[in-house]
Design an enzyme around this catalytic site. Structure first.
Site, PDB file in Angstrom:
ATOM      1  CG  ASP A  95      26.069  39.106  42.724  1.00 19.02           C
ATOM      2  OD1 ASP A  95      25.090  38.379  42.500  1.00 19.02           O
ATOM      3  OD2 ASP A  95      26.935  39.337  41.876  1.00 19.02           O
ATOM      4  CG  ASP A 274      33.662  39.692  43.728  1.00 14.90           C
ATOM      5  OD1 ASP A 274      33.215  39.478  42.580  1.00 14.90           O
ATOM      6  OD2 ASP A 274      33.321  40.682  44.408  1.00 14.90           O
ATOM      7  CB  CYS A 312      52.576  28.222  40.839  1.00 15.60           C
ATOM      8  SG  CYS A 312      50.848  27.755  41.104  1.00 15.60           S
ATOM      9  CB  CYS A 314      48.445  25.000  40.861  1.00 12.41           C
ATOM     10  SG  CYS A 314      48.964  25.438  39.193  1.00 12.41           S
ATOM     11  CB  CYS A 317      52.796  24.998  38.084  1.00 10.75           C
ATOM     12  SG  CYS A 317      52.098  26.559  37.496  1.00 10.75           S
ATOM     13  CG  HIS A 343      48.491  29.047  37.006  1.00 11.07           C
ATOM     14  ND1 HIS A 343      49.568  28.818  37.829  1.00 11.07           N
ATOM     15  CD2 HIS A 343      48.656  30.300  36.505  1.00 11.07           C
ATOM     16  CE1 HIS A 343      50.357  29.880  37.819  1.00 11.07           C
ATOM     17  NE2 HIS A 343      49.834  30.792  37.022  1.00 11.07           N
TER      18      HIS A 343
END
Length: 382
Positions: A95, A274, A312, A314, A317, A343
């Site tokens: 940005d 975002d 999940c 990930c 997890c 996560h």
């Protein structure tokens, strides 16, 4: 095909939700997409390796203001650009730093030429102009750059919003004149997006979009949202503006949103989003799961052997219990921030992947209905 070709692959006829692919010099970005925020050339607490393998983020966002002040864009450029500096080989969006500068309030002065501001680090005076922020971002080497804009505060009077919007449009034209003039050698490697402003006033938003269409940019952003306005107003402005932007260009809404809001923006024709919410909330112990939000410090998780989210996949997890995560959080261990951020970002990106699949398969209306049905107070709060 130009490096920034956008291929639109499917559009939901009921809502206007879109699925596509944005091609960039550092890789393809499947849309709709959520971009993790790596403000200072890092997503806090997460190694780039894990952003690739665990989160599978196709693109991340960094901040021009912060990198300009520290370590300095010239330092980053001398070290091979932002990709090499942070060892991230996928696309990066930067940005312009405008939002950060305008949030300084008492520390900045806005003029037609640009904005003067004092560093929040040491009080030194600096100036951003539409041209200089393009130069800074080119030095950083980001794939997608944003024009300098004035982010209108909320609430703002009509006259204040009008003046701000018109200034943003003039700055955008100057930025593009510089980008396509003295810096034209960079056009094929770095895309520049203008930003629609206008506060919460429909006619100003339409006028802003219309003026920016003349720039024929690779993509367009909608800014000035998530600045304190009620969420229905944010969605209303998005619903108004998105159809005014070119159908064959990516549309980016800046600074949104909650997990249950992602599909609402996509339903209004948005391709890119975002915000810092998944990473910031993670560090503060608020975790997003398929069963709702979990505040990990709660005593009921002290001896809970179950994973954070059984749906999940990930690293967090797969390997750790709620009890262990609670222990790490209360002990203020750095590992908690790493696991929790991985996560939450994985959760957001999984939502986007499922959403994209539903658009391609013609099931987005069902996906949207299910998301709305699950976004009850009970599901949203632990």
């Amino acid at each position: 095909m130009t490096p920034f070709q956008f291929d639109l692959e499917a559009v939901c006829p009921e809502t206007g939700a879109r699925a596509g692919t944005l091609h960039t010099p550092h890789g393809d970005i499947p849309t709709p997409i959520f971009m993790p925020v790596g403000t200072q050339a890092t997503v806090k607490g997460v190694m780039p390796r894990d952003l690739e393998t665990e989160v599978d983020a196709p693109i991340i966002l960094s901040n021009t203001y912060h990198l300009y002040l520290r370590p300095g864009h010239k330092t980053v450029q001398a070290l091979g650009g932002l990709h090499r500096f942070m060892n991230w080989n996928r696309p990066i969006l930067t940005d312009s730093g405008g939002f950060q500068v305008f949030s300084l309030s008492e520390l900045r002065k806005v003029r037609e030429s640009g904005v003067e501001f004092r560093s929040h680090l040491n009080g030194d005076r600096h100036t951003f102009t539409p041209e200089s922020t393009v130069d800074v971002q080119l030095a950083l080497g980001s794939d997608i750059m944003m024009v300098l804009d004035e982010c209108t505060e909320y609430p703002a009077t009509y006259e204040r919003a009008r003046q701000s919007m018109e200034l943003t449009s003039r700055w955008a034209r100057r930025a593009f004149d510089h980008y396509r003039g003295p810096r034209a050698d960079c056009v094929e490697k770095h895309a520049l997006f203008p930003i629609v402003q206008g506060g919460m006033y429909a006619d100003l938003r339409c006028a802003s979009a219309e003026s920016l269409l003349e720039l024929d940019a690779y993509g367009y952003a909608i800014g000035g949202l998530s600045v304190g306005e009620p969420r229905p107003e944010s969605l209303a402005m998005t619903e108004l503006v998105a159809p005014l932007l070119p159908a064959n260009k990516p549309r980016y809404v800046m600074g949104v949103g909650l997990p249950e809001e992602l599909s609402e923006y996509v339903a209004r024709g948005v391709d890119m989003m975002d915000c810092v919410m998944p990473s910031r909330n993670a560090r503060n112990g608020c975790l997003f799961t398929s069963q709702g939000r979990i505040v990990i410090k709660n005593a009921r998780f002290s001896d809970d052997p179950s994973p954070l989210d059984p749906n999940c996949g990930c690293y967090c997890c797969r390997n750790f219990s709620k009890s262990y995560l609670r222990h790490l959080f209360l002990a203020q261990e750095i590992l908690f921030s790493t696991l929790a951020t991985i996560h939450n970002l994985r959760y957001y990106l999984d939502i986007m992947r499922a959403m994209r699949s539903s658009i391609l398969n013609g099931r987005f209306p069902q996906f949207l209905a299910e998301t709305r049905a699950n976004a009850t107070p009970e599901a949203k709060e632990d």
